[in-house]
Scaffold this active site. Structure first.
Site, PDB file in Angstrom:
ATOM      1  N   ILE A  74      48.711  64.498  48.414  1.00  0.00           N
ATOM      2  CA  ILE A  74      49.388  64.431  47.122  1.00  0.00           C
ATOM      3  C   ILE A  74      50.105  65.736  46.788  1.00  0.00           C
ATOM      4  CG2 ILE A  74      47.339  65.127  45.817  1.00  0.00           C
ATOM      5  CD1 ILE A  74      48.199  63.077  43.658  1.00  0.00           C
ATOM      6  N   ASP A 111      50.513  59.703  46.621  1.00  0.00           N
ATOM      7  CA  ASP A 111      49.192  59.467  46.053  1.00  0.00           C
ATOM      8  C   ASP A 111      48.537  58.256  46.709  1.00  0.00           C
ATOM      9  OD1 ASP A 111      46.984  59.056  44.364  1.00  0.00           O
ATOM     10  OD2 ASP A 111      48.098  59.598  42.555  1.00  0.00           O
ATOM     11  N   VAL A 112      47.324  58.423  47.228  1.00  0.00           N
ATOM     12  CA  VAL A 112      46.633  57.301  47.873  1.00  0.00           C
ATOM     13  C   VAL A 112      46.271  56.199  46.887  1.00  0.00           C
ATOM     14  CG1 VAL A 112      45.739  58.674  49.786  1.00  0.00           C
ATOM     15  CG2 VAL A 112      44.377  58.459  47.683  1.00  0.00           C
ATOM     16  N   SER A 196      29.872  60.934  52.668  1.00  0.00           N
ATOM     17  CA  SER A 196      29.109  62.121  52.313  1.00  0.00           C
ATOM     18  C   SER A 196      27.629  61.770  52.421  1.00  0.00           C
ATOM     19  CB  SER A 196      29.457  62.526  50.867  1.00  0.00           C
ATOM     20  OG  SER A 196      28.489  63.390  50.315  1.00  0.00           O
ATOM     21  N   TYR A 220      31.288  60.707  41.707  1.00  0.00           N
ATOM     22  CA  TYR A 220      31.366  61.048  43.128  1.00  0.00           C
ATOM     23  C   TYR A 220      30.331  60.263  43.942  1.00  0.00           C
ATOM     24  CZ  TYR A 220      31.753  63.958  47.315  1.00  0.00           C
ATOM     25  OH  TYR A 220      31.952  64.403  48.600  1.00  0.00           O
ATOM     26  N   LYS A 224      31.164  57.371  46.786  1.00  0.00           N
ATOM     27  CA  LYS A 224      30.776  57.559  48.184  1.00  0.00           C
ATOM     28  C   LYS A 224      29.797  56.472  48.646  1.00  0.00           C
ATOM     29  CE  LYS A 224      33.290  61.169  49.029  1.00  0.00           C
ATOM     30  NZ  LYS A 224      34.392  61.134  50.019  1.00  0.00           N
ATOM     31  N   VAL A 253      30.506  70.939  53.115  1.00  0.00           N
ATOM     32  CA  VAL A 253      31.420  71.480  54.106  1.00  0.00           C
ATOM     33  C   VAL A 253      32.191  72.641  53.476  1.00  0.00           C
ATOM     34  CG1 VAL A 253      33.323  70.946  55.689  1.00  0.00           C
ATOM     35  CG2 VAL A 253      31.631  69.175  55.129  1.00  0.00           C
TER      36      VAL A 253
END
Length: 320
Positions: A74, A111-112, A196, A220, A224, A253
């Site tokens: 994006i 943008d996805v 994740s 979140y 996930k 990560v």
């Protein structure tokens, strides 16, 4: 090369994608395992969230293994997200790394959450390369903020909606844009969703850190977790086409999402806030390349019969 662009259930998926073109009893076409550094030579990979972090590492590693890369990012600041977003300069650095590996890189800025945009990306990919073999849905947000205290109902809803729309709907859009072209090509392929450890474990609500962090973390974790259901449904639907669908579940990560001033500020005010994210092995976080190494296995012929799997890369995080 930059191309600037504008910004169910398992049974129904099987019905949608079922195309009985192979004679009964025939085995799907699979290629033989290649030698080192050419595991995916001649393949074309579509990667979202490619400008930095895990997406960049995946692009660089797949290019090193012989794939051309189509990248989506994006390159602007999403609404309700405080962690600074990727930039056009970040995207150019990814292009440099892929080119250094001797492979082609085509970037699309958009943008996805926009399905039409992603469909145009796939159309351009087929026109440019004639194939699409690998899809890695890596785009995502973690909408935490250093702000303490309560937030408005509108902001609470905005944080949740941005997180779900980007992390979940963005992945769904990516798959639905890519799959028809992959089926039509008849080459099989591999799709990986970047989940994740939050895809596989519940996490305590973080309301003690403020309403904004709480909303961001719950959104979140929900997004996930949902990726796993999405992955398993598509794996079931696409197996007959030799298109494998899996989910990687890394622990923390070392990227701009987890290593930034906002996370540091929260940690300074609440020293034990992130203890819940501790790994059993003596590492604080993974390097993005650690995840990329496992991705190579999943998308190459080394993992040609692996599908419907959630694969942790977690330093023992899930050993609770």
């Amino acid at each position: 090369m930059f191309v600037l662009q504008h910004g169910t259930v398992a049974a129904s998926l099987v019905e949608q994608y079922h195309q009985p073109t192979r004679r009964p009893g025939a085995r799907p076409r699979v290629s033989r395992v290649k030698g080192p550094m050419t595991l995916i030579k001649g393949k074309v990979a579509l990667i979202t969230g490619v400008a930095r972090g895990q997406g960049r590492a995946h692009a660089s590693r797949l290019a090193a293994e012989g794939a051309d890369v189509v990248g989506v990012d994006i390159c602007t600041q999403p609404d309700h997200v405080s962690i600074p977003g990727a930039t056009h300069e970040d995207l150019r650095e990814t292009e440099r790394l892929v080119s250094r590996a001797g492979q082609r890189f085509v970037a699309h800025v958009g943008d996805v959450r926009d399905f039409g945009f992603l469909r145009s990306v796939v159309d351009h990919t087929i026109a440019e390369f004639g194939r699409l073999d690998i899809v890695c849905a890596s785009a995502g947000v973690w909408a935490i903020s250093a702000a303490d205290g309560a937030v408005s109902d509108a902001e609470r809803a905005g944080v949740w909606e941005t997180t779900i729309a980007t992390n979940l709907m963005g992945a769904w859009n990516t798959l639905d844009a890519a799959i028809p072209a992959m089926i039509k090509a008849g080459n099989g392929g591999s799709i990986t969703l970047i989940g994740s450890v939050a895809s596989m474990s519940g996490q305590l609500p973080m309301d003690s850190l403020g309403s904004r962090v709480h909303a961001a973390q719950m959104g979140y974790v929900a997004s996930k977790h949902a990726l796993v259901g999405l992955m398993r449904s598509y794996a079931l639907a696409l197996a007959e086409h030799s298109i494998r669908v899996n989910c990687l579940a890394p622990t923390g990560v070392r990227t701009a999402m987890s290593q930034n001033e906002i996370v540091e500020a929260i940690g300074e005010r609440h020293p034990s806030a992130f203890d819940v994210f501790a790994n059993r092995m003596p590492i604080d976080v993974l390097e993005p390349e650690d995840v990329s190494s496992v991705l190579v296995h999943l998308v190459s012929d080394s993992g040609r019969f692996t599908t419907g799997v959630v694969l942790p890369v977690d330093g023992g995080f899930l050993l609770r």
